[in-house]
Design an enzyme around this catalytic site. Sequence first.
Site, short mmCIF file in Angstrom:
data_model
loop_
_atom_site.label_atom_id
_atom_site.label_comp_id
_atom_site.label_asym_id
_atom_site.label_seq_id
_atom_site.Cartn_x
_atom_site.Cartn_y
_atom_site.Cartn_z
N ASN A 48 1.65 -0.96 -1.10
CA ASN A 48 1.69 -2.28 -1.71
C ASN A 48 0.44 -3.11 -1.42
OD1 ASN A 48 2.96 -4.09 -3.32
ND2 ASN A 48 4.45 -4.80 -1.81
N HIS A 133 20.46 -6.78 0.04
CA HIS A 133 19.60 -7.89 0.43
C HIS A 133 20.15 -9.20 -0.09
CE1 HIS A 133 17.19 -4.30 0.75
NE2 HIS A 133 16.39 -4.96 1.58
N TYR A 170 9.08 -15.26 4.08
CA TYR A 170 9.35 -13.88 3.66
C TYR A 170 10.82 -13.69 3.29
CZ TYR A 170 10.81 -9.16 3.63
OH TYR A 170 11.40 -8.01 3.21
N ASP A 226 15.42 -9.33 9.14
CA ASP A 226 14.04 -8.89 9.29
C ASP A 226 13.18 -10.06 9.77
OD1 ASP A 226 11.87 -6.87 7.09
OD2 ASP A 226 11.53 -7.75 9.09
N GLU A 278 8.34 0.34 9.73
CA GLU A 278 7.94 0.49 8.32
C GLU A 278 6.44 0.53 8.15
OE1 GLU A 278 7.94 -3.84 6.23
OE2 GLU A 278 9.91 -3.10 6.87
N HIS A 328 12.73 2.74 5.35
CA HIS A 328 12.24 1.61 4.57
C HIS A 328 12.45 1.92 3.09
CE1 HIS A 328 8.45 -1.05 3.63
NE2 HIS A 328 9.53 -1.80 3.73
N ASP A 332 8.73 -1.62 -3.39
CA ASP A 332 7.38 -1.04 -3.44
C ASP A 332 7.36 0.41 -2.96
OD1 ASP A 332 6.27 -1.72 -0.32
OD2 ASP A 332 7.59 -3.22 -1.18
N GLU A 355 17.75 1.55 3.57
CA GLU A 355 17.48 0.30 2.85
C GLU A 355 17.50 0.61 1.34
OE1 GLU A 355 14.29 -3.41 2.49
OE2 GLU A 355 13.72 -1.64 3.65
C1 CS2 Z 1 10.22 -5.49 4.16
C2 CS2 Z 1 9.41 -5.15 2.96
O1 CS2 Z 1 11.98 -4.35 3.14
C3 CS2 Z 1 11.49 -4.71 4.21
O2 CS2 Z 1 12.02 -4.49 5.30
O3 CS2 Z 1 9.64 -5.55 5.37
O4 CS2 Z 1 9.89 -5.89 1.93
C4 CS2 Z 1 7.93 -5.38 3.09
O5 CS2 Z 1 7.65 -6.72 3.21
C5 CS2 Z 1 7.22 -4.81 1.90
O6 CS2 Z 1 7.55 -3.47 1.77
C6 CS2 Z 1 5.70 -4.96 2.01
O7 CS2 Z 1 5.10 -4.30 0.98
MG MG Z 2 10.90 -4.99 6.96
#
Ligand code: CS2
Ligand code: MG
Length: 418
Positions: A48, A133, A170, A226, A278, A328, A332, A355
Site C-alpha cells: 500500500n 471492523h 486511523y 488496533d 503486519e 493481516h 490492501d 482479519e
Molecule cells: C491495519 C491496516 O488492518 C489493519 O490492522 O493496520 O488497515 C493498515 O493500516 C493498512 O494495511 C496499511 O496499508
Molecule cells: Mg493493524
Amino acid sequence: MTLDQPAPSRGSTIRSAEVLVTGPGRNFVTLRVTTQDGVVGLGDATLNGRELAVASYLQDHVVPMLIGRDAHRIEDTWQMLHRGAYWRRGPVTMCAIAAVDVALWDIKARIAGLPLYQLLGGASREGIMAYGHASGRDLPELMDSIRAQQAEGFRSIRVQTSVPGVDKIYGVSAAPSSGTYDYEPAQRAPLPVEEDWDTRAYLRHLPGVLEAVRNEFGPELPLLHDAHHRLTPNEAARLGRAVEPYDLFWLEDCTPADNPEGLRLVRQHTTTPLAIGEVLTSVWDYRQLLSEQLIDYVRSSVTHAGGITGLRRIVDLAALHQVRTGFHGPTDVSPVGMAAALHLDLAIHNLGIQEYMQHSALTGEVFGQTFRWSGGLLHPGEEPGLGVTYDDDAADRHPYSAAYLPLNRLKDGTIHDW
Ligand code: CS2
Ligand code: MG
C-alpha cells in the site's frame, strides 16, 4: 560437479510472467505466471502506497529470472530470490517474493487438481473465524456499526473510535453504520495527507469506549482494537492495564515492533493479549518476539512476508511458543492475497483468527473469488488452486492512480507513527 537438471514435469516450465497493475477502488499489483501448458498462477504483490516499487522489482529484476524455470520448484525459487538477491528482506523484496511464491503454489495445486489447502496438509477445521471492523465518530455510531457488522455475520469485531481533540484518526470509516466497513487509508492525491495525533487524549478516551461497548454487547463478543503503532512501551503498558477489565481478544500494534525490548515492559504490566506483525516481513523479525513470549498473535500476511513459504515458517516458529495466528487482511491485501491466507488458515493448527475487511464491488469486477463466508466463518472453497481469477478487461477499465498513506503529526508538528 553439476547435477543434471531433472526434466521439468508435465508442462510446468514457466512460459511467461506478467506484472498486472490496476486500480478498481484502490490500487493492486498482481503477478500472473503461465506455464508452457497454459496453467496460470496468480500472486498478490500489493504494498500500500508503494505499489510501483514492487511492480518494478518484479518486472525489471525477477521476471527475467523466472522464464524457463520449472514452476514446481517452489522452495528452490524462494531461496534463489531470497539469497540470490544478496540484499535480503524488507517490505518490497518480501512482497515480490510473495507474489512469485503464491503464483507457483497456485499452479502446483491447479496441476494437481486440488484446492491449495489440500497441498498444505488438508483442513484442520471446518471454517476460519474472521473478525469484522466497526468504527464510530461517537458512541451511538459505534454501537450501530457493531450491530451492522453482526448483521453481516461477524462473530468477532475490531472496534476503532474517534478521539475528542484529534481531528482525523486511523480506522474510523466515513459511514460506519452502512453495513460494510469502507475505510481506505490510502488517499489518491499528489502528496500524503497529514493527520494529527494526541496520545494523552487517546489514553483518556479509549477505556471508556470499550467499557460502553462491553456494557452494550455483553462479555462474550470477542473485541479487538488496533493501537496502530502509536504508543511508547510505557504508554502501551498503561493502556493494556486500563483495558484489562474489558477482556479484549487482542490489542494490536500497541507499540512499534522495531523495538522488541519495549514489549518486555508491556508484558510486565498487563496480560491483555498482544498482536504484532503486519509490518514484519520475515521469520527473523519474530525470533525475539516469540522466544521471549512477548506476543500472543503473529499478524503478518502472506503478501508481505514472502508468500506461503515465508509465512509458514513464522507460523511454525510461533507454534513452538504456543502463539497463534491473526493474519493481516485489510483491503490492501488483494483477493489473491486473501485467498492464499485462507488456504493457509484452514490447514495450519495454531490458527487464532483471520482479519476480513471486505473488498469493494469494483475490486470484485477484476478479481473473481470462490471463498465462502457463512456463520462468521470463512472457507477458501474447493476450486483447484487458489480459486481466484483475474479479468483483464475490467482491470483496464480501472487504471492505477497514485495514492499515499497519511502522515501523522503531533500537536507541535512533530512527525509521529501513523
Ligand atoms: C491495519 C491496516 O488492518 C489493519 O490492522 O493496520 O488497515 C493498515 O493500516 C493498512 O494495511 C496499511 O496499508
Ligand atoms: Mg493493524
